[in-house]
Design a protein around this motif. Structure first.
Motif, PDB file in Angstrom:
ATOM      1  N   LEU A 155       0.830  -1.198   0.000  1.00 58.91           N
ATOM      2  CA  LEU A 155       0.000   0.000   0.000  1.00 58.91           C
ATOM      3  C   LEU A 155       0.870   1.256   0.000  1.00 58.91           C
ATOM      4  O   LEU A 155       0.607   2.202  -0.746  1.00 58.91           O
ATOM      5  N   PHE A 156       1.944   1.246   0.793  1.00 65.26           N
ATOM      6  CA  PHE A 156       2.860   2.380   0.823  1.00 65.26           C
ATOM      7  C   PHE A 156       3.528   2.565  -0.535  1.00 65.26           C
ATOM      8  O   PHE A 156       3.692   3.699  -1.016  1.00 65.26           O
ATOM      9  N   GLY A 157       3.905   1.463  -1.166  1.00 66.17           N
ATOM     10  CA  GLY A 157       4.517   1.535  -2.485  1.00 66.17           C
ATOM     11  C   GLY A 157       3.604   2.167  -3.512  1.00 66.17           C
ATOM     12  O   GLY A 157       4.024   2.999  -4.325  1.00 66.17           O
ATOM     13  N   HIS A 158       2.313   1.788  -3.472  1.00 65.21           N
ATOM     14  CA  HIS A 158       1.344   2.369  -4.411  1.00 65.21           C
ATOM     15  C   HIS A 158       1.116   3.850  -4.109  1.00 65.21           C
ATOM     16  O   HIS A 158       0.967   4.659  -5.027  1.00 65.21           O
ATOM     17  N   MET A 159       1.094   4.191  -2.821  1.00 67.50           N
ATOM     18  CA  MET A 159       0.827   5.582  -2.441  1.00 67.50           C
ATOM     19  C   MET A 159       1.982   6.508  -2.811  1.00 67.50           C
ATOM     20  O   MET A 159       1.770   7.681  -3.129  1.00 67.50           O
ATOM     21  N   THR A 160       3.209   5.988  -2.767  1.00 69.00           N
ATOM     22  CA  THR A 160       4.393   6.837  -2.954  1.00 69.00           C
ATOM     23  C   THR A 160       5.130   6.561  -4.263  1.00 69.00           C
ATOM     24  O   THR A 160       6.125   7.216  -4.563  1.00 69.00           O
ATOM     25  N   ASP A 161       4.663   5.577  -5.033  1.00 69.35           N
ATOM     26  CA  ASP A 161       5.334   5.171  -6.278  1.00 69.35           C
ATOM     27  C   ASP A 161       6.745   4.645  -6.025  1.00 69.35           C
ATOM     28  O   ASP A 161       7.606   4.712  -6.912  1.00 69.35           O
ATOM     29  N   GLN A 162       7.007   4.144  -4.833  1.00 69.50           N
ATOM     30  CA  GLN A 162       8.303   3.519  -4.547  1.00 69.50           C
ATOM     31  C   GLN A 162       8.175   2.024  -4.875  1.00 69.50           C
ATOM     32  O   GLN A 162       7.681   1.223  -4.071  1.00 69.50           O
ATOM     33  N   LEU A 163       8.632   1.674  -6.056  1.00 62.78           N
ATOM     34  CA  LEU A 163       8.390   0.337  -6.596  1.00 62.78           C
ATOM     35  C   LEU A 163       9.070  -0.768  -5.793  1.00 62.78           C
ATOM     36  O   LEU A 163       8.638  -1.916  -5.838  1.00 62.78           O
ATOM     37  N   LEU A 209       9.157   0.986   7.533  1.00 64.31           N
ATOM     38  CA  LEU A 209       8.421   2.083   6.922  1.00 64.31           C
ATOM     39  C   LEU A 209       8.541   3.345   7.767  1.00 64.31           C
ATOM     40  O   LEU A 209       8.853   3.281   8.955  1.00 64.31           O
ATOM     41  N   PRO A 210       8.302   4.532   7.180  1.00 65.46           N
ATOM     42  CA  PRO A 210       8.349   5.769   7.960  1.00 65.46           C
ATOM     43  C   PRO A 210       7.404   5.707   9.160  1.00 65.46           C
ATOM     44  O   PRO A 210       6.280   5.207   9.050  1.00 65.46           O
ATOM     45  N   THR A 211       7.862   6.245  10.286  1.00 64.02           N
ATOM     46  CA  THR A 211       7.082   6.178  11.522  1.00 64.02           C
ATOM     47  C   THR A 211       5.719   6.837  11.382  1.00 64.02           C
ATOM     48  O   THR A 211       4.718   6.326  11.910  1.00 64.02           O
ATOM     49  N   ASP A 212       5.644   7.966  10.679  1.00 68.27           N
ATOM     50  CA  ASP A 212       4.352   8.643  10.553  1.00 68.27           C
ATOM     51  C   ASP A 212       3.360   7.797   9.765  1.00 68.27           C
ATOM     52  O   ASP A 212       2.152   7.795  10.065  1.00 68.27           O
ATOM     53  N   TYR A 213       3.842   7.028   8.788  1.00 68.93           N
ATOM     54  CA  TYR A 213       2.964   6.139   8.034  1.00 68.93           C
ATOM     55  C   TYR A 213       2.478   4.991   8.923  1.00 68.93           C
ATOM     56  O   TYR A 213       1.291   4.667   8.936  1.00 68.93           O
ATOM     57  N   THR A 214       3.389   4.387   9.679  1.00 65.70           N
ATOM     58  CA  THR A 214       3.017   3.295  10.576  1.00 65.70           C
ATOM     59  C   THR A 214       2.014   3.770  11.623  1.00 65.70           C
ATOM     60  O   THR A 214       1.051   3.061  11.946  1.00 65.70           O
ATOM     61  N   PRO A 250     -10.707   2.278  -1.249  1.00 63.50           N
ATOM     62  CA  PRO A 250      -9.347   1.731  -1.148  1.00 63.50           C
ATOM     63  C   PRO A 250      -8.683   2.184   0.154  1.00 63.50           C
ATOM     64  O   PRO A 250      -9.025   3.223   0.698  1.00 63.50           O
ATOM     65  N   GLY A 251      -7.732   1.416   0.630  1.00 61.29           N
ATOM     66  CA  GLY A 251      -6.997   1.805   1.825  1.00 61.29           C
ATOM     67  C   GLY A 251      -6.592   0.609   2.659  1.00 61.29           C
ATOM     68  O   GLY A 251      -6.801  -0.548   2.256  1.00 61.29           O
ATOM     69  N   VAL A 252      -6.044   0.883   3.825  1.00 59.77           N
ATOM     70  CA  VAL A 252      -5.512  -0.189   4.666  1.00 59.77           C
ATOM     71  C   VAL A 252      -6.617  -1.141   5.120  1.00 59.77           C
ATOM     72  O   VAL A 252      -6.364  -2.339   5.339  1.00 59.77           O
ATOM     73  N   HIS A 253      -7.846  -0.660   5.249  1.00 59.69           N
ATOM     74  CA  HIS A 253      -8.949  -1.522   5.670  1.00 59.69           C
ATOM     75  C   HIS A 253      -9.238  -2.602   4.621  1.00 59.69           C
ATOM     76  O   HIS A 253      -9.371  -3.782   4.960  1.00 59.69           O
TER      77      HIS A 253
END
Length: 222
Positions: free
Chosen positions: A105-113, A124-129, A201-204
């Motif tokens: 999910l983080f990869g899709h949100m940030t385009d970090q493949l 993962l970044p603390t604020d995201y966690t 869409p989302g973590v849920h």
């Protein structure tokens, strides 16, 4: 008819009651920023001592020990003693492959493949966690999860279909749907006298998928 088969609707099997209850119980324990970061550390680095975990997550050792004790009691982590040292690792019975899903999910949100590559593990970044933990706290409820599960696998549905498919009484379903809507977990639209709901869409949604994938792989040994 088995309790986990949807009656008179689009016929999609829901998870057995005991499996979903176990998953929700695990989610309620990890819906806490520090606990989620501790589990993430163990997922990335494997079996670790309390001091290593405390350094890794940047928290006091006493606070980390308290969190680990609670998660051990909840069978989310287990201990191994080596001499005078105690090491922790994630239990095999951990209720969902949540970190795989979080990274994707983080990869899709940030385009970090790199986060989309199978098997890639990285803190993962603390604020995201923290955001994920706080979002999980909002939907880590058995009936809410049943509704989200139904919408995930049966698509847009009206209240009567959700009631029929989940067995949750209509008044209760409507109350939970309002909360899910207010928290951004579902969208709604009116068609005549009916209101139709759709999961967002989302973590849920990702969490529901993770739980199903793990059950499909492990069955009742989930």
């Amino acid at each position: 008819m088995p309790e986990n088969v949807l009656p008179d609707v689009k016929i999609k099997t829901l998870l057995p009651t005991q499996v979903m209850a176990r998953a929700v119980r695990g989610l309620t324990y990890i819906a806490h920023p520090l606990r989620l970061r501790i589990l993430e550390f163990l997922d990335v680095y494997g079996m670790s001592s309390v001091s290593s975990i405390a350094r890794g997550v940047g928290a006091e050792q006493m606070v980390v020990s308290q969190s680990l004790r609670k998660m051990r009691d909840a069978e989310l982590v287990r201990t191994h003693r080596r001499g005078i040292f105690v090491y922790y690792e994630i239990c095999r019975e951990y209720p969902a492959s949540i970190f795989v899903c979080m990274r994707k999910l983080f990869g899709h949100m940030t385009d970090q493949l790199k986060f989309l590559r199978p098997g890639h593990k990285e803190i993962l970044p603390t604020d995201y966690t923290t955001m994920v933990a706080n979002r999980i706290k909002l939907f880590a409820n058995y009936d809410k999860m049943r509704i989200l599960e139904f919408l995930t696998y049966n698509g847009e549905s009206c209240v009567s279909e959700i009631v029929s498919g989940t067995g949750i009484p209509q008044v209760k379903s409507s109350q939970y749907l309002k909360k899910l809507y207010d928290d951004g977990f579902v969208q709604s639209r009116r068609d005549g006298r009916h209101i139709y709901y759709k999961i967002t869409p989302g973590v849920h949604k990702t969490t529901i998928g993770c739980i199903h994938k793990r059950y499909d792989k492990n069955g009742n040994n989930f």
